[in-house]
Design an enzyme around this catalytic site. Structure first.
Site, PDB file in Angstrom:
ATOM      1  CD  GLU A 188      -0.596  -4.422   3.399  1.00 30.66           C
ATOM      2  OE1 GLU A 188      -1.629  -4.992   3.766  1.00 30.66           O
ATOM      3  OE2 GLU A 188      -0.508  -3.181   3.343  1.00 30.66           O
TER       4      GLU A 188
ATOM      5  CG  ASP B  49      -0.189  -0.287   5.774  1.00 33.67           C
ATOM      6  OD1 ASP B  49      -0.710  -1.395   5.961  1.00 33.67           O
ATOM      7  OD2 ASP B  49      -0.827   0.716   5.356  1.00 33.67           O
TER       8      ASP B  49
END
Ligand SMILES: *[C@@H]1O[C@H](CO)[C@@H](O)[C@H](O)[C@H]1NC(C)=O
Ligand SMILES: *[C@@H]1O[C@H](CO)[C@@H](O)[C@H](O)[C@H]1NC(C)=O
Ligand SMILES: *[C@@H]1O[C@H](CO)[C@@H](O)[C@H](O)[C@H]1NC(C)=O
Ligand SMILES: *[C@@H]1O[C@H](CO)[C@@H](O)[C@H](O)[C@H]1NC(C)=O
Ligand SMILES: *[C@@H]1O[C@H](CO)[C@@H](O)[C@H](O)[C@H]1NC(C)=O
Ligand SMILES: CC(=O)N[C@H]1CO[C@H](CO)[C@@H](O)[C@@H]1O
Length: 576
Positions: free
Chosen positions: A296, A223
């Site tokens: 990401e 993330d």
């Protein structure tokens, strides 16, 4: 002569060698948002046992690997992206035994399970942060602390170290009264930033990776990669201000500044290479399939290409390609789609594998972003372009955004704003419960209330109805995966694409000795005739319809004369 012969032999051999693609390179990845996928105990919140129950559905539609948005123990200030224990499960979602059962079932079905790793920040409730607040030895510098500066107007106040902003609005610095210092949080105040300039932090994160790898997960979706490092402070410990972007007048809006000191720092690229090396090393030591690294990042294309790797170091296998998400919408024309494909293919060094993402838990649903007419077209594009495909749960049945009132809004990105502007920021509309059937709560939950409302269209838009219908988004999706899995052309054929006019995009995949596959998509609401052979001489004179969008009047196996094809509004066809 001899020379020529060996060149010929080599030319015949090379494709066979290159055809040994690794499992993830042509895989179908599927993102589950656990809170909204399937509730097994009637509390209105999805859970691990619910996911386990539905794995056979994912197997049936052809999913290779599932990545789970965070399921770790969390106070849920940011719905799990605030982790309070990296080695435990959030009780609402189940127990570690439930996780083990889920993983076991996934293994039985041959579906890979991928965890969401959030390495940039933790929950303020994690003991690392509590220890850091209390300056416990070894944890003093786990986070980014700063004294700030005296306030000339108020002697009992201190000013933050600089102007940096939180993604969720306002200053990125928060005063901690216990430690009498500011700490940095690029997201919520309850999400303090880890300090990777302290080598102990990377060691702690590797320990987390090992814990889940030892359980048998197939890799990580990592993330908020661009935010991992911030610029190093100067010799006096000062952090520089970021310049204004000029794109908004709202000084609390994250977009008010250009994030040149808080995103995509050179050390962040190095971090990505270190994580990849760690995963490769794990495979060398323990055997098994490649443990994948999905990153990401919404960074500029040149930076994303660095996340893939450089001449000497490998990076993420799949640095997410969000360009369809960020650069296209209902007003986009065929040349816009072609430009998005070029942006990736022309920048990506040939040794890497492309990937395509059309939706996720942070962006509007495909049918709401491009219009419902484009649902099949976008899935066709996703599945016919070379490389890995990434699908957000619900896109296979064409779920749409739900309008959510300010009162029902729970996303902190929106709650931190106000009733006038929250819709710009809210991510609730694309996070509503999955629509399984036409029973109570769309078959998601037997409870009386679900954590977000169910879309009112659930009686028409659900898995059960689409499985039974002669034509449906789900059938198109499943047929596309089946074609990907059986067609050598789609697995390793050449790619050619062109906007034939403002409204029709053509994508051709071809491989010598294997059938040519052609996608035609009309991205507009009017019909028109195209002459594809004028574009590509290698397209056969007649082709069979393999897959047609739900709007199409054409049937599978129908033969078309390719010299001239008239497409209905929004009609998309996969021809072979
Ligand atoms: C001065 O700062 C303190 C601490 O931030 C605050 O509680 C107080 O209200 C401030 N006083 C004035 C006059 O702004
Ligand atoms: C590749 O990355 C590594 C690690 O960051 C770095 O040391 C090396 O100089 C880079 N190589 C090139 C050619 O940029
Ligand atoms: C749609 O995308 C175009 C670029 O392709 C952009 O200029 C436009 O602002 C976008 N519109 C919306 C409503 O997002
Ligand atoms: C759901 O509502 C019904 C009818 O109002 C009630 O009998 C039942 O106890 C409720 N269930 C839960 C779990 O609250
Ligand atoms: C199309 O042809 C294939 C193979 O010939 C067959 O398996 C399939 O059932 C046909 N589909 C339709 C809709 O007729
Ligand atoms: C194939 C094609 O482009 N058909 C039509 C799609 O819609 C546009 C504009 O709405 C028409 O101009 C095209 O002819």
């Amino acid at each position: 002569m001899e020379m020529k012969l060996s060149v010929l032999v080599l030319a015949l051999w090379v494709p066979t060698i290159f055809s040994q693609s690794d499992w993830w390179q042509t895989g179908q990845f599927y993102q589950i948002y656990p809170r909204s996928f399937k509730d097994s105990n009637g509390d209105g919140i999805g859970d691990l046992n619910g996911i386990r129950e539905k794995l056979s559905y994912l197997k049936d539609i052809g999913i290779t690997a599932v990545w789970l948005s965070p399921i770790y123990k969390s106070p849920m200030k940011d719905f799990g992206y605030d982790i309070a224990d990296y080695k435990d499960i959030q009780p609402e979602y189940g127990t570690m035994a439930d996780f083990d059962a889920l993983l076991k079932r996934a293994n039985e079905l041959g579906i890979k399970l991928i965890m969401d790793l959030v390495p940039d920040y933790t929950s303020d409730l994690l003991d690392w942060f509590q220890k850091s607040v209390n300056r416990v030895k070894g944890y003093e510098d786990f986070y980014i602390w700063h004294d700030g500066y005296p306030d000339p107007k108020n002697s009992s106040n201190r000013l933050p170290p600089n102007n940096w902003l939180s993604v969720f609005r306002g200053s990125a610095w928060k005063w901690n009264t216990k430690r009498q210092q500011f700490y940095l949080h690029q997201f919520l105040a309850e999400q303090p930033e880890l300090n990777y300039r302290n080598p102990l932090v990377l060691e702690a994160m590797k320990d987390v990776l090992t814990f889940w790898l030892d359980k048998g997960v197939a890799g990580f979706r990592v993330d908020s990669v661009p935010y991992i490092y911030e610029v190093r402070p100067d010799s006096k410990g000062r952090y520089p201000d970021e310049p204004k972007s000029g794109s908004t007048d709202d000084p609390d809006n994250f977009d008010y500044l250009k994030h040149i000191f808080t995103q995509d720092q050179p050390e962040t690229i190095e971090f990505v290479y270190l994580i990849r090396a760690f995963l490769d090393e794990y495979k060398r030591k323990h055997g098994g399939d490649t443990r994948v690294f999905l990153a990401e990042t919404y960074s500029p294309i040149k930076i994303i290409m660095q996340y893939y790797g450089n001449e000497t170091h490998n990076g993420a296998h799949i640095p997410f390609n969000f360009n369809f998400v960020k650069r296209a919408n209902a007003t986009s024309k065929a040349p816009d789609y072609a430009a998005i494909i070029s942006l990736w293919m022309d920048n990506m060094p040939k040794q890497y594998t492309a990937n395509w993402v059309i939706g996720n838990h942070d962006n509007r649903r495909v049918g709401s972003r491009y219009g419902p007419g484009m649902i099949d077209a976008m899935n066709m594009l996703l599945m016919l372009l070379p490389g890995a495909s990434v699908t957000y749960n619900g896109e296979e049945i064409g779920m749409l955004d739900v309008d959510i009132s300010w009162k029902d809004t729970v996303d902190p990105a929106a709650c931190n704003s106000n009733p006038q502007i929250y819709q710009q920021f809210t991510r609730d509309p694309e996070r509503t419960p999955f629509q399984w059937d036409d029973s109570k709560n769309a078959g998601f939950s037997t409870g009386n209330k679900t954590w977000l409302p169910i879309h009112p269209n659930y009686r028409e838009v659900n898995v059960k109805v689409q499985q039974a219908a002669a034509r449906s988004h789900l059938k198109v999706f499943k047929d596309l995966i089946q074609l990907r899995q059986t067609s050598k052309t789609l697995q390793r054929g050449e790619l050619k694409y062109k906007a034939l006019n403002d409204n029709v995009l053509a994508v051709q995949r071809s491989l010598s000795g294997s059938n040519t596959i052609l996608l035609l998509m009309n991205v507009s609401d009017k019909s028109q005739t195209v002459y594809v052979q004028q574009w590509s001489a290698t397209i056969p004179a007649s082709m069979k319809v393999r897959i047609a969008s739900v709007q199409s009047k054409r049937n599978a196996n129908e033969t078309l004369k390719v010299s001239s094809i008239t497409l209905d509004p929004y009609e998309s066809l996969v021809l072979e």
